[in-house]
Design an enzyme around this catalytic site. Structure first.
Site, short mmCIF file in Angstrom:
data_model
loop_
_atom_site.label_atom_id
_atom_site.label_comp_id
_atom_site.label_asym_id
_atom_site.label_seq_id
_atom_site.Cartn_x
_atom_site.Cartn_y
_atom_site.Cartn_z
N HIS A 138 39.22 34.36 36.37
CA HIS A 138 39.33 33.53 35.18
C HIS A 138 40.41 34.10 34.25
O HIS A 138 40.49 35.30 34.05
CB HIS A 138 37.98 33.51 34.45
CG HIS A 138 37.93 32.51 33.35
ND1 HIS A 138 37.53 31.23 33.55
CD2 HIS A 138 38.25 32.60 32.03
CE1 HIS A 138 37.59 30.56 32.41
NE2 HIS A 138 38.03 31.36 31.47
N ASP B 153 34.81 34.10 38.70
CA ASP B 153 34.70 33.35 37.46
C ASP B 153 33.26 32.84 37.30
O ASP B 153 32.74 32.17 38.19
CB ASP B 153 35.67 32.15 37.53
CG ASP B 153 35.76 31.39 36.22
OD1 ASP B 153 35.10 31.79 35.24
OD2 ASP B 153 36.49 30.38 36.18
N SER C 121 39.72 26.54 30.52
CA SER C 121 38.52 27.21 30.01
C SER C 121 37.89 26.38 28.88
O SER C 121 37.59 25.21 29.10
CB SER C 121 38.91 28.63 29.55
OG SER C 121 37.78 29.42 29.39
#
Ligand SMILES: *[C@@H]1O[C@H](CO)[C@@H](O)[C@H](O)[C@H]1NC(C)=O
Length: 404
Positions: free
Chosen positions: A374, A344, A188
């Site tokens: 995610h 995501d 991320s």
């Protein structure tokens, strides 16, 4: 008296259950592990609600979110095969994961940058994941506790990552690590940092070359918030909504929400910006055909005002938004491993990077799970498929480190 108390509690429980039922995230059947996803989605909604309420009462909503998300993602199940300790590397705190079994040769090393939007979490929340990576790759993993936004704006978080990485590469043997077998990994916001570190170090000559960069559902661009994944998953079902993602980018850049509406609605895509070379680096046309959707959506925003310079500079800075790297810069990068999940808003960032690299003939391995959302890598305790994903990374890692 007692019965009315029981009735009260029961009534309250029914209301809570009803609210949870209505507010629960709705994943399609193709998603796996619905129970975990529902629990996680509801916890994050509750976290946001508590933080927002706290904010209105004069507390720091970001600090409340930090405390709650640290608790939610806690993953400290120590493993007797890995020694874990903190130390500092040139002034930057790191958490080190070192396999305890004897090794006759120097080990590979991995520098890890945790996720959390450059704002939340810390290496402890990634303890189980980093232990699994250390175990399956036989590496020493160094997880950087970089300073975070909004207290420390870009480029400070990145500079902390660079400082620790350079130090580790220059002092690898002290940790039983071969300096020529080091790579970087992050998820991320940490994937963003891993690619930015790779771009920066690829142009430095006084340290060894990184062997690989590994990016788990990375955040790579704030150029286009109308990519298909941002449209499909704008409000979920994953907990990382478009609104939250735009906020994180702005907290990292400026520490405030001045440009929220501009970014959220792609108003920075003026005629001039769309005519620049930057527009070719991020484009739905770079996605696999079945994911492109309607590629004609990106027409110039109808206004003659120009984009504020401080915003434009951030959007187009490759060390801030690594998909803005030119083809020449991508060519300097080490072997890459990119992992994406379907549910995501950052899905397309990874797919576009992989496609650009493939077109350039760069060695890139792409792993994609159509069943996940995610953030799921934080939940190794509840989801064993994460072990399998680490296994795929480990296979790539072996090639990257031991291959010719
Ligand atoms: C969070 O708390 C720390 C320690 O009290 C403080 O220094 C910091 O400014 C707070 N952060 C925000 C975003 O309010």
């Amino acid at each position: 008296m007692l019965t009315s108390a029981i009735k009260g509690v029961f009534g309250f429980a029914v209301i809570v259950a009803l609210v949870a039922y209505i507010a629960r995230p709705r994943f399609p059947d193709s998603a796996s592990n619905h129970g975990l996803k529902t629990a996680l989605g509801l916890s994050m909604k509750l976290t946001n609600l508590i933080s927002h309420t706290g904010g209105m009462m004069g507390f720091s909503s970001i600090n409340i979110t930090r405390v709650l998300s640290n608790t939610l993602a806690r993953s400290n199940e120590p493993n007797d095969k890995i020694k874990i300790f903190t130390t500092t590397m040139d002034g930057v705190e790191v958490l080190v994961f070192q396999p305890v079994d004897k090794s006759d040769t120097l080990r590979p090393g991995i520098v890890y940058y945790h996720g959390g939007g450059w704002v939340l979490l810390n290496p402890e929340q990634y303890s189980m994941y980093c232990q699994e990576i250390a175990l399956q790759t036989g590496s020493v993993v160094v997880s950087v506790d970089y300073r975070m936004a909004p207290e420390y704006l870009y480029p400070i978080p990145l500079e902390d990552c660079l400082t620790a990485t350079r130090y580790f590469m220059n002092n690898a043997e002290q940790y039983g690590v071969d300096k020529n077998k080091i790579g970087v990994k992050g998820d991320s916001a940490g994937g963003n940092l891993a690619m930015a570190v790779s771009l920066k170090l690829s142009k430095e000559n006084n340290i060894p070359k990184l062997k690989f960069m590994s990016l788990d559902y990375p955040a790579l661009q704030l150029f286009d918030f109308h990519l298909p994944c941002y449209k499909s998953y704008e409000d979920g079902p994953g907990f990382l909504t478009k609104k939250i993602m735009v906020r994180y980018w702005l907290l990292y850049a400026f520490g405030d929400m001045t440009y929220f509406d501009t970014l959220y609605n792609n108003k920075h895509l003026t005629k001039e910006v769309l005519a620049s070379e930057h527009a070719d680096h991020v484009n739905a046309k770079l996605l696999p055909e079945n994911m492109q959707g309607d590629v004609s959506y990106r027409t110039a925003y109808n206004n003659d005002a120009s984009v504020p310079k401080e915003l434009y500079d951030k959007i187009t800075d490759p060390l801030f938004a690594p998909l803005m790297a030119s083809d020449e810069d991508l060519n300097l990068l080490p072997k890459a491993y990119v992992f994406n999940v379907e549910f995501d808003v950052l899905r397309d960032d990874g797919f576009i990077l992989v496609n650009r690299m493939k077109k350039l003939g760069i060695d890139v391995t792409h792993s994609y799970m159509s069943t996940e959302e995610h953030g799921f890598l934080n939940f190794l305790a509840f989801d064993k498929t994460i072990t399998e994903e680490v296994g795929r990374f480990a296979a790539f890692h072996k090639e990257a480190v031991d291959g010719k």
